[in-house]
Scaffold this motif. Structure first.
Motif, PDB file in Angstrom:
ATOM      1  N   GLU A 170       0.831  -1.209   0.000  1.00  0.00           N
ATOM      2  CA  GLU A 170       0.000   0.000   0.000  1.00  0.00           C
ATOM      3  C   GLU A 170       0.864   1.258   0.000  1.00  0.00           C
ATOM      4  O   GLU A 170       0.587   2.229  -0.727  1.00  0.00           O
ATOM      5  N   PHE A 171       1.895   1.211   0.807  1.00  0.00           N
ATOM      6  CA  PHE A 171       2.794   2.373   0.880  1.00  0.00           C
ATOM      7  C   PHE A 171       3.465   2.586  -0.485  1.00  0.00           C
ATOM      8  O   PHE A 171       3.566   3.708  -0.980  1.00  0.00           O
ATOM      9  N   LEU A 172       3.884   1.493  -1.101  1.00  0.00           N
ATOM     10  CA  LEU A 172       4.499   1.585  -2.430  1.00  0.00           C
ATOM     11  C   LEU A 172       3.503   2.190  -3.425  1.00  0.00           C
ATOM     12  O   LEU A 172       3.860   3.049  -4.232  1.00  0.00           O
ATOM     13  N   CYS A 173       2.245   1.741  -3.361  1.00  0.00           N
ATOM     14  CA  CYS A 173       1.237   2.306  -4.263  1.00  0.00           C
ATOM     15  C   CYS A 173       1.108   3.809  -4.051  1.00  0.00           C
ATOM     16  O   CYS A 173       1.040   4.584  -5.011  1.00  0.00           O
ATOM     17  N   PHE A 174       1.087   4.207  -2.794  1.00  0.00           N
ATOM     18  CA  PHE A 174       0.995   5.636  -2.490  1.00  0.00           C
ATOM     19  C   PHE A 174       2.160   6.390  -3.131  1.00  0.00           C
ATOM     20  O   PHE A 174       1.977   7.422  -3.788  1.00  0.00           O
ATOM     21  N   ILE A 175       3.363   5.835  -2.956  1.00  0.00           N
ATOM     22  CA  ILE A 175       4.551   6.503  -3.494  1.00  0.00           C
ATOM     23  C   ILE A 175       4.524   6.492  -5.030  1.00  0.00           C
ATOM     24  O   ILE A 175       4.906   7.465  -5.681  1.00  0.00           O
ATOM     25  N   LEU A 176       4.052   5.401  -5.622  1.00  0.00           N
ATOM     26  CA  LEU A 176       3.971   5.330  -7.090  1.00  0.00           C
ATOM     27  C   LEU A 176       3.018   6.394  -7.631  1.00  0.00           C
ATOM     28  O   LEU A 176       3.318   7.083  -8.601  1.00  0.00           O
ATOM     29  N   ARG A 177       1.863   6.510  -6.995  1.00  0.00           N
ATOM     30  CA  ARG A 177       0.871   7.484  -7.467  1.00  0.00           C
ATOM     31  C   ARG A 177       1.424   8.903  -7.339  1.00  0.00           C
ATOM     32  O   ARG A 177       1.343   9.708  -8.269  1.00  0.00           O
ATOM     33  N   GLY A 184      -5.273   4.848  -1.748  1.00  0.00           N
ATOM     34  CA  GLY A 184      -6.332   4.808  -2.760  1.00  0.00           C
ATOM     35  C   GLY A 184      -6.545   3.443  -3.380  1.00  0.00           C
ATOM     36  O   GLY A 184      -7.318   3.310  -4.320  1.00  0.00           O
ATOM     37  N   ILE A 185      -5.899   2.392  -2.842  1.00  0.00           N
ATOM     38  CA  ILE A 185      -6.067   1.077  -3.492  1.00  0.00           C
ATOM     39  C   ILE A 185      -7.397   0.423  -3.120  1.00  0.00           C
ATOM     40  O   ILE A 185      -7.874  -0.459  -3.831  1.00  0.00           O
TER      41      ILE A 185
END
Ligand code: GLC
Length: 798
Positions: A504-511, A583-584
């Protein structure tokens, strides 16, 4: 309020005033110019260091000691009849006629009265020079003349504090303490200095590169450099032989336990007052006498002391000046305007290292902690943050991985492989860019730990791409030896277990990074990051939804963490809050996850990190399960986690619930029962014990916790909702519906925004109309303005 039993905030909120000395624990403060630092308790206890509390320690502190909180910075007063006491209550704890300690912004003042003698001692560190100043004022409140002997005392460590602790019988052979008659000062150093972790293996061939000085403005009659001589046989700081005798033994040492003790005398007529000064500081060893002398001369002049003290106050006035808020909640105002900002400054500079509960021996600067703590000083000193960011980036490796922590003076640290650590770098960089708009920073270069250098943008991309190169076949990040939660340390050491939170944290950083890259014209990379976001988000939703919440991880042995299938550790807050923040979470799942968390983790003092707590050690999970249930990462109300829950509730628009958590966890609310809570009421503690332990409500590990900075930014950016974006300051409040509104003044890129938010319809979220200087604007991002410009903003919610 029962907090009043021990103290209260001053009217302007800038001091916490402790009104009786027997608090439930030492309540401490920091004095520091970021190079020279002292920790000062309300009884004068605590230690000092230069730059790094492990490598360059000046005074000692005794861990787990009885009595508590020893040693410290002590002044003993002795009268002719032999009666003696100390100006900070400890270490000669008499039944005082008056006691008060004011912990302020960068200073602590302790006032005591005993035998009609009022003593006031203020400790602070001036901004320009590396020393601590004790400014003492004595007042004879009687009608008799008083002849007083005064003894100032510190116990010296001199160099590497861990070596001092574990190798004392040998280490003391290198101590040098001598009285310099010409300079009227004690000088001390150590002829041996360990600068590396392999301390006990490698014998260093060097001296400590510092000399300590200790002196006073009063004429010096006698001194001691030997602690044994000053204290005497089978005694302690409470009854030193030197003080009882009334004169010191004039010891210098070349071996043995080191101290610095100075003896002076003073006569005070009826109702007479007198000031004197004690200085403790350090200079480079080379040419130390020439370096120390001008500093001593400067600060033995009371006028210079007064003006440096004014500098400290001025620094803090300016540091705290923005943002300033006025909400209907006085305690929240106190935290946001003063104490959470102050705490974040301290965590940014002291890390999880220089504290009462961290000892300053092991941790150095934690990369992940440092990157988060930057969000505090960013509000006031973005340039300081930029410099620190470059320092942090220099501990990244060329492949994008990072040291987990580093020591400032050695530049060395540990590479542990925690799966989250590299990802905090992009977060810190983007926070900096949003606050400052300084995109040229992306082109600055910083070295890599293993050689070569790269620009900031490359550092950012490598951190992300390193993490992306470490996914399992399910397209989820490996758990590794731990993630943000250090104590889930055996979930995934074999490289099979997966961390949902890191996903989730990675997704946040990717976005977030995709947004940034698009903005700077790197569309291709942005598209790649967005594609990865989608793949990981899909994997999370396909594999990690447990029915009512998201699981926390999968284990090397095929098991699952944080699922209804478990009997212990069934639900973890971070897996829910970050599903929302990143936001996932699919929309219905987002609310369901946070509702489950509220139901299963909520307590009257804030949400637990996980529940139910582990009651059986589980070698496939690790340390969390070995910890007593209800404390620390095993089910406590962990404030850092609570802060992310608040953020997530704000993202969902649940102002009432966000505020409920916020109010529950504020230290000045928690400490309504200080004998249960125990820690300082003016700063966040790492955690508060949950109902799963009999000491429910007891706090632990005050000051050095990431919750200080996150609670600060939650309050300002998400509840009050005034937060920086690349394009300008956004207004997006998420408040409790019963609030009529609030005010906030904030400096942003040189301009001042005076914002008033009104909530006539008592909503929790939703901006209806914004006017800037009387003109309506479209959208909720305020226009950028020129340096020094004042913008008056009115915002109506509805
Ligand atoms: C401690 C560590 C921090 C970690 C947290 C949770 O506060 O300093 O880095 O994230 O515990 O385990």
């Amino acid at each position: 309020m029962a907090l009043e039993k021990y103290g209260r905030f001053s009217d302007d909120g800038r001091e916490f005033i402790i009104t009786r000395p027997d608090t439930p624990a030492p309540w401490v403060n920091y004095i520091s110019n970021t190079r020279y630092t002292g920790i000062v308790s309300h009884t004068g206890g605590g230690f000092s260091y230069w730059m790094d509390p492990r490598d360059s320690r000046i005074t000692r502190f005794r861990y787990n000691s009885l009595p508590w909180d020893r040693p410290g910075r002590y002044i003993y007063v002795r009268e002719l009849d032999g009666e003696y006491w100390s100006l900070s209550w400890q270490p000669v704890p008499k039944d005082l006629d008056f006691y008060e300690c004011r912990h302020g912004m960068g200073y602590t003042t302790i006032t005591t009265e005993y035998r009609n003698l009022r003593g006031e001692i203020t400790y602070f560190v001036p901004p320009d020079d590396d020393l601590e100043i004790w400014r003492i004022r004595l007042q004879n409140k009687s009608y008799e003349e008083r002849r007083l002997s005064l003894f100032s005392f510190v116990e010296l460590c001199l160099g590497h504090a861990l070596v001092d602790l574990i190798n004392q019988p040998n280490d003391q052979h290198f101590n040098i303490v001598k009285y310099d008659r010409e300079h009227k000062a004690i000088y001390a150093t150590k002829n041996y200095w360990v600068t590396y972790k392999e301390a006990t293996v490698k014998q260093p061939n060097q001296a400590w590169n510092k000399y300590v000085f200790f002196t006073t403005s009063l004429p010096i009659i006698s001194h001691d450099g030997s602690k044994d001589a000053f204290i005497g046989k089978w005694r302690s700081e409470s009854n030193p032989e030197g003080v009882e005798r009334g004169v010191l033994a004039e010891t210098d040492i070349t071996a043995g336990d080191a101290c610095a003790a100075l003896h002076s005398e003073m006569t005070l007529g009826p109702h007479e007052e007198a000031d004197f000064i004690v200085l403790l500081g350090c200079v480079d060893a080379e040419g130390y006498r020439d370096k120390a002398h001008p500093i001593i001369q400067k600060y033995l002049d009371l006028r210079n002391v007064e003006s440096s003290f004014a500098d400290v106050k001025r620094y803090w006035d300016s540091y705290l000046s923005s943002p300033q808020v006025e909400t209907p909640d006085q305690n929240m105002n106190l935290m946001l305007n003063t104490w959470a900002k102050r705490q974040a400054w301290v965590t940014f500079n002291m890390n999880r290292n220089a504290g009462y509960y961290h000892g300053g021996l092991l941790f150095g600067v934690g990369m992940r902690d440092q990157c988060q703590d930057m969000m505090g000083p960013l509000l006031a000193e973005p340039d300081t943050v930029a410099d620190r960011l470059l320092e942090v980036l220099s501990h990244q490796f060329t492949d994008g991985s990072t040291l987990h922590n580093y020591f400032k003076l050695t530049g060395q640290g540990e590479k542990t492989g925690h799966s989250d650590t590299p990802l905090w770098l992009p977060l810190a960089i983007m926070n900096y860019l949003k606050e400052t708009g300084d995109f040229a920073f992306l082109d600055k270069t910083a070295p890599y730990q293993d050689g070569g250098e790269g620009d900031v943008r490359q550092h950012l991309e490598r951190a992300i791409e390193y993490t992306l190169s470490n996914l399992t076949p399910n397209h989820l990040p490996k758990f590794g030896p731990g993630d943000w939660n250090d104590t889930l340390d055996y979930v995934g050491r074999k490289g099979i277990g997966e961390s949902m939170w890191v996903a989730e944290f990675l997704c946040f950083i990717l976005r977030e990074s995709a947004d940034l890259l698009e903005r700077i014209g790197a569309a291709e990379k942005a598209t790649y990051y967005r594609r990865e976001y989608d793949l990981i988000a899909r994997a999370l939703n396909e594999r990690c939804w447990d029915g009512e919440w998201y699981i926390r991880g999968t284990r090397d042995d095929g098991g699952v963490v944080g699922s209804s299938k478990n009997t212990e550790g069934r639900i973890f807050m971070n897996a829910q809050s970050w599903a929302v923040i990143s936001g996932i979470a699919l929309p219905d799942r987002a609310s369901q996850a946070m509702d489950s968390a509220y139901r299963l983790l909520g307590t009257e003092r804030g949400p637990q990190i996980l529940a139910p707590a582990y009651r059986h050690p589980d070698p496939g999970v690790g340390l969390a399960t070995r910890c007593v249930p209800g404390k620390k990462e095993n089910g406590a109300i962990f404030n850092h986690v609570a802060a992310w829950a608040i953020l997530a509730e704000c993202v969902l628009g649940n102002g009432n619930r966000a505020y409920e958590y916020y109010r529950q966890t504020m230290p000045n609310n928690q400490a309504h029962d200080p004998d249960v809570y125990k820690m300082e009421p003016y700063v966040y503690s790492e955690y508060v014990t949950s109902p799963e332990h009999e000491t429910f409500g007891q706090a632990s590990h005050s000051w050095l916790t990431g919750s200080g900075v996150w609670m600060l930014r939650d309050g300002l950016d998400y509840i009050l909702g005034v937060r920086p974006t690349y394009d300008g300051l956004m207004i997006d409040p998420c408040i409790p519906s019963d609030w009529d509104g609030f005010k906030i003044t904030r400096r942003f890129r040189g301009a001042i925004y005076e914002i008033e938010v009104k909530n006539p319809n008592h909503v929790q979220k939703g901006v209806k109309r914004i006017e800037v200087n009387g003109k309506e604007i479209t959208g909720n991002v305020l226009p950028l303005a020129t340096e020094g410009e004042l913008l008056r903003v009115t915002c109506i919610l509805g």
